[in-house]
Design a protein around this motif. Structure first.
Motif, mmCIF file in Angstrom:
data_model
loop_
_atom_site.group_PDB
_atom_site.id
_atom_site.type_symbol
_atom_site.label_atom_id
_atom_site.label_comp_id
_atom_site.label_asym_id
_atom_site.label_seq_id
_atom_site.Cartn_x
_atom_site.Cartn_y
_atom_site.Cartn_z
ATOM 1 N N UNK A 128 153.403 72.026 80.651
ATOM 2 C CA UNK A 128 153.987 71.456 81.867
ATOM 3 C C UNK A 128 154.697 72.545 82.667
ATOM 4 N N UNK A 176 152.163 74.751 84.325
ATOM 5 C CA UNK A 176 151.542 74.085 85.471
ATOM 6 C C UNK A 176 152.490 74.055 86.657
ATOM 7 N N UNK A 229 150.589 71.703 96.511
ATOM 8 C CA UNK A 229 150.643 70.248 96.714
ATOM 9 C C UNK A 229 152.070 69.767 96.910
ATOM 10 N N UNK A 262 154.995 67.883 98.855
ATOM 11 C CA UNK A 262 155.160 66.810 99.835
ATOM 12 C C UNK A 262 156.559 66.937 100.406
ATOM 13 N N UNK A 272 160.398 68.896 98.658
ATOM 14 C CA UNK A 272 159.574 68.009 97.841
ATOM 15 C C UNK A 272 160.538 67.491 96.780
ATOM 16 N N UNK A 301 160.463 65.589 94.279
ATOM 17 C CA UNK A 301 160.066 65.642 92.861
ATOM 18 C C UNK A 301 160.285 67.036 92.301
ATOM 19 N N UNK A 360 164.029 67.744 92.014
ATOM 20 C CA UNK A 360 164.588 67.063 90.839
ATOM 21 C C UNK A 360 164.214 67.818 89.569
ATOM 22 N N UNK A 361 163.010 68.373 89.557
ATOM 23 C CA UNK A 361 162.591 69.189 88.413
ATOM 24 C C UNK A 361 163.535 70.380 88.257
#
Lengths: 437, 130
Positions: free
Chosen positions: A247, A250, A257, A259, A301, A303, A306-307
């Motif tokens: 993970x 990646x 990608x 957003x 983005x 997400x 937050x990561x």
């Protein structure tokens, strides 16, 4: 031959006179000094006699000076007259003042510099009876000095400009070095990311098979066989660890990608805190939130951001013993004014830019100074084997970079680390118009 | 006649990895709530679905011959299958991305590999409860 020799005595009188005048004129033209004498009676100047060389220096003849006794004074440039008078007063008092350099206006209207050296003449009783003055024409020397002064000033200005240029070059060189390091780091991340993207999908399918296999075996495990149950549990942990690494890899490679939306950073912090709540409780750590209620929005983005927070919180939690404090602070300000970061840490943001900063601080033992520059390197970790993948902060940096933001990590006294994420604040006018829609 | 709520839900699992489809079948059928048909050939999946009449399709994304996105479009274009819910099961995303995107890609729900059985079951229950 003898008959042809004409002696001086034999020359016609007018020819000899002409030659004498001619020689005198040449001599006069080459004279740059002359002597004058001031007669003194009872401490007062009563008459001044100028030697013949005065014409070459001043343009005025001795006769002109004799006829007009104030001519010598009028000839002095107005600004220099006080100094000349002072010199005269000194010598009239019987002193021997040092030579004086001043300007005069030549009869032809040009300005000349002279050096006036006075020598007193005294009688047997030591009374001043006269003084002689020796006047040197120092115009050329003065002009040379002025040229030298101007050249020196230009040199100094050039020197200052050179120093400034040198400083700018040094700065540019330093920036270049830092950029080079960043490029190396980015290239390293890029290659790791590309490799990860290539293998991650291939690895995830076998992991899925193992996980599904474990899901099948666990409920079918014979009752009482604790060893088998323990082996299956270890296998599940291993799958999860491998998946965490994949993970992370990646996330390093994922950069196309995004957003991007205008978001509230505080909301992202709160959601990430909820996601690590179980670890906060398990670690017996307390959380302090200092979230600015009037935080400008940021374009992110959510997400990915937050990561970032999850990674930073997990790092902080793993660094602390029970009783530790995780402090999360958000605030807005101008970079370099309300918020201070090193130039390297600021990049690509600029000083004075309106930014939003989020700081995650722990009360752990901190990071050894030698390790601080390496913490964003992929696979660099100071955690025990199995605790960290060494990718958490690499991912954080990658995400910060892709948002055009900055990330900084510092040790804090008395112990612990503070990580600062800085993002560009959305312009206020855009927010107003967005709210109006 | 069996009451409706005891009817096993038919799940078509399309994935080129035979081990994954086999284990999903074993695990899901072990719950006694699902009947699973594994399909490892994406090109044969539409015909398999028409024959099996699934309540839900679990669909891998990266498959040789035909990717999951294209296959989903074919299912949705098929009058017999267009109302069948589809869940992507993909190695091309992370759990973080699933969360960030509200669990959907192109309007369809998805699960990120490796996924635990409990998550798969929770997803199936949620989608099949209506």
């Amino acid at each position: 031959m003898n008959a042809e020799i004409i002696t001086q005595a034999e020359r016609p009188a007018d020819e000899a006179t002409l030659e004498s005048e001619h020689r005198y004129k040449r001599l006069l033209a080459s004279v740059t000094d002359y002597v004058y004498t001031v007669m003194v009676e009872a401490g007062r100047a009563v008459a001044t006699l100028h030697g013949p060389g005065c014409e070459a220096v001043t343009g005025y003849t001795s006769e002109e000076f004799e006829t007009d006794q104030a001519l010598w004074y009028r000839m002095i440039r107005e600004e220099d007259r006080p100094a000349v008078l002072e010199q005269a007063e000194h010598i009239l008092r019987g002193e021997e003042p040092p030579p004086l350099e001043h300007r005069i206006i030549h009869k032809n209207g040009t300005e000349r510099w002279i050096r006036n050296t006075t020598v007193p003449r005294k009688d047997a009783q030591g009374r001043l009876t006269a003084y002689d003055g020796l006047v040197y024409d120092i115009t050329e020397r003065k002009r040379a000095e002025e040229r030298l002064t101007r050249a020196h000033a230009r040199l100094k200005a050039n020197d200052a400009a050179l120093k400034r240029t040198l400083e700018q070059l040094k700065g540019a060189n330093q920036q270049l070095k830092e950029t080079q390091l960043e490029l190396i780091q980015a290239a390293r991340l890029e290659s790791v990311g590309a490799l990860a993207a290539g293998v991650a999908h291939e690895v995830k399918n076998p992991l899925q098979t193992i996980l599904m296999g474990l899901d099948y075996l666990v409920p079918n495990c014979p009752a009482g066989n604790e060893n088998l149950r323990s082996v299956l549990s270890d296998m599940r942990d291993a799958v999860m660890r491998a998946n965490t690494i994949i993970r992370g890899l990646l996330q390093l490679s994922a950069h196309t990608d995004f957003e991007m939306k205008t978001e509230d950073l505080n909301a992202a912090v709160r959601r990430a805190l909820r996601l690590v709540h179980a670890q906060v409780v398990a670690g017996k750590v307390s959380v302090v939130r200092k979230l600015d209620a009037h935080l400008p929005r940021v374009r992110v983005d959510v997400g990915k951001i937050e990561q970032v927070f999850i990674n930073l919180f997990m790092n902080a939690l793993q660094a602390m013993s029970p009783g530790g404090v995780l402090t999360v602070t958000t605030r807005a300000g101008r970079l370099g004014e309300d918020l201070t970061l090193s130039d390297a840490a600021c990049r690509p943001l600029k000083r004075g830019e309106r930014v939003v900063a989020a700081q995650v601080q722990d009360t752990g033992t901190g990071i050894a100074p030698a390790n601080l520059p390496k913490v964003f390197d992929p696979f660099f970790t100071t955690k025990p084997v199995g605790v960290g993948t060494g990718l958490g902060l690499s991912v954080v940096k990658k995400i910060a970079d892709l948002h055009g933001g900055a990330i900084d990590i510092q040790n804090v006294a008395p112990g612990g680390v503070v990580v600062t994420l800085v993002l560009r604040a959305e312009p206020e006018e855009m927010l107003s118009s967005a709210k109006g829609v | 006649m069996k009451p409706m709520n005891t009817e096993k839900k038919r799940i078509l699992v399309v994935d080129d990895e035979a081990s994954i489809t086999r284990l999903l079948k074993l695990n899901l059928e072990q719950t006694n709530e699902y009947e699973v048909r594994p399909e490892n050939d994406a090109l044969a999946a539409v015909a398999a679905a028409e024959e099996f009449k699934p309540h839900l399709i679990l669909l891998d994304v990266m498959m040789p011959g035909l990717d999951g996105g294209e296959l989903a479009a074919r299912f949705q274009a098929n009058p017999k299958l267009k109302s069948v819910p589809i869940v992507f099961l993909t190695a091309a995303a992370t759990k973080g991305e699933v969360y960030a995107r509200g669990g959907k890609v192109g309007g369809l729900p998805f699960l990120a590999k490796p996924v635990e059985l409990s998550e798969v079951v929770a997803c199936l229950k949620r989608l099949l409860s209506g």
